[in-house]
Design an enzyme around this catalytic site. Sequence first.
Site, PDB file in Angstrom:
ATOM      1  N   SER A 199     -12.626   4.087   5.828  1.00 31.22           N
ATOM      2  CA  SER A 199     -13.134   4.185   7.209  1.00 31.22           C
ATOM      3  C   SER A 199     -13.991   5.438   7.363  1.00 31.22           C
ATOM      4  CB  SER A 199     -11.977   4.266   8.208  1.00 31.22           C
ATOM      5  OG  SER A 199     -11.146   3.145   8.089  1.00 31.22           O
ATOM      6  N   ASP A 245       0.847  -1.200   0.000  1.00 31.16           N
ATOM      7  CA  ASP A 245       0.000   0.000   0.000  1.00 31.16           C
ATOM      8  C   ASP A 245       0.887   1.257   0.000  1.00 31.16           C
ATOM      9  OD1 ASP A 245      -2.420   1.334   0.062  1.00 31.16           O
ATOM     10  OD2 ASP A 245      -2.584   1.316   2.246  1.00 31.16           O
ATOM     11  N   HIS A 246       0.630   2.153  -0.939  1.00 31.42           N
ATOM     12  CA  HIS A 246       1.342   3.447  -1.024  1.00 31.42           C
ATOM     13  C   HIS A 246       2.866   3.320  -1.079  1.00 31.42           C
ATOM     14  CE1 HIS A 246      -2.189   5.982  -0.589  1.00 31.42           C
ATOM     15  NE2 HIS A 246      -2.600   5.217   0.401  1.00 31.42           N
ATOM     16  N   THR A 284      -7.855   2.735   9.166  1.00 31.91           N
ATOM     17  CA  THR A 284      -8.120   3.333  10.478  1.00 31.91           C
ATOM     18  C   THR A 284      -9.088   2.477  11.300  1.00 31.91           C
ATOM     19  OG1 THR A 284      -7.737   5.509   9.537  1.00 31.91           O
ATOM     20  CG2 THR A 284      -8.975   5.433  11.598  1.00 31.91           C
ATOM     21  N   HIS A 288      -7.628   9.862   4.111  1.00 33.51           N
ATOM     22  CA  HIS A 288      -7.236   8.845   5.095  1.00 33.51           C
ATOM     23  C   HIS A 288      -7.478   9.342   6.517  1.00 33.51           C
ATOM     24  CE1 HIS A 288      -4.556   7.760   1.610  1.00 33.51           C
ATOM     25  NE2 HIS A 288      -5.013   6.555   1.927  1.00 33.51           N
ATOM     26  N   GLY A 289      -7.945   8.460   7.376  1.00 26.56           N
ATOM     27  CA  GLY A 289      -8.116   8.807   8.796  1.00 26.56           C
ATOM     28  C   GLY A 289      -9.580   8.966   9.156  1.00 26.56           C
ATOM     29  N   ASN A 320     -10.346   0.550   0.468  1.00 21.40           N
ATOM     30  CA  ASN A 320      -9.345   0.372   1.529  1.00 21.40           C
ATOM     31  C   ASN A 320      -9.894   0.756   2.899  1.00 21.40           C
ATOM     32  OD1 ASN A 320      -7.716  -0.049  -0.675  1.00 21.40           O
ATOM     33  ND2 ASN A 320      -6.319   1.633  -0.262  1.00 21.40           N
ATOM     34  N   HIS A 344      -9.620   4.948  -1.579  1.00 24.51           N
ATOM     35  CA  HIS A 344      -8.866   4.945  -0.312  1.00 24.51           C
ATOM     36  C   HIS A 344      -9.699   5.664   0.741  1.00 24.51           C
ATOM     37  CE1 HIS A 344      -4.650   3.713  -1.539  1.00 24.51           C
ATOM     38  NE2 HIS A 344      -5.356   3.602  -2.644  1.00 24.51           N
ATOM     39  N   GLY A 345      -9.291   5.500   2.013  1.00 23.90           N
ATOM     40  CA  GLY A 345      -9.989   6.220   3.085  1.00 23.90           C
ATOM     41  C   GLY A 345     -11.385   5.689   3.322  1.00 23.90           C
TER      42      GLY A 345
HETATM   43  P1  13P Z   1      -8.456   4.677   6.191  1.00 22.83           P
HETATM   44  O1  13P Z   1      -7.375   4.509   7.204  1.00 22.83           O
HETATM   45  O2  13P Z   1      -9.038   6.053   6.206  1.00 22.83           O
HETATM   46  O3  13P Z   1      -9.486   3.611   6.264  1.00 22.83           O
HETATM   47  O4  13P Z   1      -7.760   4.540   4.760  1.00 22.83           O
HETATM   48  C1  13P Z   1      -7.015   3.382   4.493  1.00 22.83           C
HETATM   49  C2  13P Z   1      -6.361   3.487   3.176  1.00 22.83           C
HETATM   50  O5  13P Z   1      -6.870   4.084   2.258  1.00 22.83           O
HETATM   51  C3  13P Z   1      -5.064   2.819   3.029  1.00 22.83           C
HETATM   52  O6  13P Z   1      -4.416   3.143   1.852  1.00 22.83           O
END
Ligand code: 13P
Length: 279
Positions: free
Chosen positions: A206, A81-82, A228, A174-175, A225, A203-204
Amino acid sequence: MLVSLSEILELAQRGRFAIPAFNVYNMETVMGAVAAAEEAKAPVILQVYARLFKEGGGYYLSPVILAAARRARVPVCFHLDHGPSMEEVERALRYGATGIMFDGSLLPYEENMKATAYAAALCRYAEVPVEGELGHIGSVNDDGMDVFTDPAEAAWFARQTGVSALAVLVGNAHGRYKKEPRLDVGRIAAISEATGHLPLVLHGGSGIPDGQIRQAIDAGIRKINFGTDVCYSFLDAVQEGFQDPKRSIAIDLFMKAPTESVKAFCLKKISLLGANGAV
Ligand code: 13P
């Protein structure tokens, strides 16, 4: 069974659902996520932040992921990832990753395209598909998260780099979101159309409301994804464990509840993404 990023995304393309991609950090998060996928008969991506490959954790975690994937009765992809540079990409390949994310999104457009094309070409020799990122998906605390991915630029980027999946900026971050996110679903559909329905990545995951997740999938998102909330599901259960004076502190026993908590979280997301019963 261990499969590649393209093989797993092909299932999502055919079934018009999204593959849950859970960030894993230790043996227990791997066990929780794989147990959920097996119970739900769902394909799953286990992904590892590049940081772990840089700082040494990936050396220990990779064999755990590979062992879980090889024994699983469902398709499992082991994904970087990334990855910010070729260093992490090469290390992840050496550790057996079957999917690579190369993230050049902080670079100017042309440079991102060049660097991603190079990473994709190198990974092609190893027969490992690559996810690129266009439009920098930062954290919920970052400014400048309103320059969303442009459909025409995405189409050219996809063609020039040969990526197998593309992460897009469409109102996600993210977060933990400070206020409810508003995904630009029309833009997702336009990017999907412009790229000839290349699998798109959100992504992000959560904290994005369920309704918007479903709309994003209808518009062409094929991988979502979650990082968090994997952490919170694990750590909340750890904290709860410390409140119980009768709980054994033998680490293997103590970790049973956090592992179950990760599994319960993953089961919910698998079903939300429509991945349950897919295999
Ligand atoms: P979150 O932590 O916001 O769920 O995002 C995870 C993510 O996109 C990892 O690349």
